[in-house]
Design an enzyme around this catalytic site. Structure first.
Site, mmCIF file in Angstrom:
data_model
loop_
_atom_site.group_PDB
_atom_site.id
_atom_site.type_symbol
_atom_site.label_atom_id
_atom_site.label_comp_id
_atom_site.label_asym_id
_atom_site.label_seq_id
_atom_site.Cartn_x
_atom_site.Cartn_y
_atom_site.Cartn_z
ATOM 1 C CG ASP A 52 -0.365 -0.079 2.508
ATOM 2 O OD1 ASP A 52 0.882 -0.162 2.589
ATOM 3 O OD2 ASP A 52 -1.095 -0.054 3.524
ATOM 4 C CB SER A 53 4.588 1.738 -0.097
ATOM 5 O OG SER A 53 4.833 0.547 -0.824
ATOM 6 C CG ASP A 91 0.407 -4.085 1.998
ATOM 7 O OD1 ASP A 91 0.586 -5.032 2.799
ATOM 8 O OD2 ASP A 91 1.219 -3.153 1.853
ATOM 9 C CD GLU A 123 0.334 -1.541 7.987
ATOM 10 O OE1 GLU A 123 -0.051 -0.740 8.871
ATOM 11 O OE2 GLU A 123 0.869 -1.174 6.934
ATOM 12 C CD GLU A 190 7.709 -0.403 7.766
ATOM 13 O OE1 GLU A 190 6.755 -1.101 7.383
ATOM 14 O OE2 GLU A 190 7.938 0.751 7.337
HETATM 15 O O1 KIV Z 1 3.569 -1.135 1.649
HETATM 16 C C1 KIV Z 1 4.764 -1.488 1.704
HETATM 17 O O2 KIV Z 1 5.577 -1.172 0.828
HETATM 18 C C2 KIV Z 1 5.193 -2.289 2.848
HETATM 19 C C3 KIV Z 1 6.664 -2.537 3.001
HETATM 20 C C4 KIV Z 1 7.338 -1.331 3.496
HETATM 21 C C5 KIV Z 1 6.938 -3.721 3.843
HETATM 22 O O3 KIV Z 1 4.396 -2.704 3.624
#
Ligand code: KIV
Length: 272
Positions: A52-53, A91, A123, A190
């Site tokens: 979700d980044s 995610d 998460e 993380e």
């Molecule tokens: O969304 C993401 O990129 C992540 C990584 C930082 C593990 O959850």
């Protein structure tokens, strides 16, 4: 492919478990689109995370909170079309699983059906245990995520290292054990102290994948755009930049602009 890498035809959750048993480190990177996912897969990555980044690096939001389930499915389906070997983990976005296990299951089923992804990532620990259990009961593999959990940024207030104090470290270890007991196949750790990450990793049978968690974990993950140097304004201590793609793309585009303006492009050979 590196000399330390076995030639697995297809990475599954079972392959990841056996990699941990053999002491073979797991490589993981994010990807959000077809073109880069294809390169990352061909280069031999074990796991691709459709993180979700994407909310930050693809859409320019300040946090991961705004990205929607539909948008995650769009990114994940683009990645899945490119991938031949890697395990694709997607995610679950903020608001699609917290506090409501039925919602969590429905969101996961949509991801699996509509994107073709192979697993989902959530998460949290104890607080989301019903959601994790319900998703797993439908046969959907789940990756956990503990430590700095960016979907809770407004609770934490900052993106600094988590679990430095004993109480939070103990909770993190208990959460990791709970996620393993529930049936998660791996856990992202993380931005936590390296010593704690090592302790968690050696207490679990399932692999841990670290980001800013030191070398004592079973694998490493980075955000692709960060490790390629596309993002100039993000330089945490844990990040290793393998390219300075911002400068290279900037230079190439600048040259193109100059060539168009001067009439140098196209030349005699670049026309019909
Ligand atoms: O969304 C993401 O990129 C992540 C990584 C930082 C593990 O959850």
């Amino acid at each position: 492919m590196s000399v330390h890498q076995e030639d697995y035809k297809r990475i599954t959750t079972h392959v990841l478990m056996s990699m941990k048993e053999k002491g073979e480190k797991i490589s993981m990177l994010t990807a959000y689109d077809y073109t880069l996912a294809k390169i990352v897969d061909h280069a031999g990555i074990d796991v691709i995370l459709v993180g979700d980044s994407a909310s930050n690096v693809m859409a320019g939001h300040e946090t991961t909170l705004p990205i929607t389930l539909d948008q995650m499915i769009y990114h994940a389906s683009s990645v899945v079309r490119a991938v031949e070997r890697a395990l694709v983990v997607v995610d679950l976005p903020f608001g699609s699983y917290q506090g409501n296990s039925k919602n969590a299951l429905e969101s996961s089923i949509r991801i699996m059906k509509e994107s073709g992804g192979h697993a989902v990532k959530l998460e949290g620990g104890f607080e989301i245990k019903e959601s994790v259990a319900r998703i797993l009961s439908a046969g959907v593999p789940v990756m956990g995520h503990l430590g700095l959990t960016p979907q809770s940024i407004y609770k934490f207030g900052t993106y600094t290292v988590r679990a430095k104090e004993q109480e939070e470290a103990e909770k993190l270890l208990a959460d990791a054990k709970l996620l393993e007991e529930l049936g998660c196949f791996a856990i992202v750790l993380e931005k936590i102290p390296a010593k704690l990450a090592k302790k968690v990793s050696s207490s679990l049978r399932i692999p841990t994948i670290g980001i800013g968690a030191g070398p004592g974990v079973d694998g490493q993950v980075l955000v692709l755009h960060d490790m390629l140097g596309l993002n100039q304004n993000f330089s945490p201590r844990f990040l290793r930049r393998y390219l300075d793609l911002y400068d290279q793309v900037h230079g190439a585009v600048g040259q193109y602009v100059a060539d168009v303006k001067s009439g140098d492009f196209p030349n005699a050979k670049e026309q019909y």
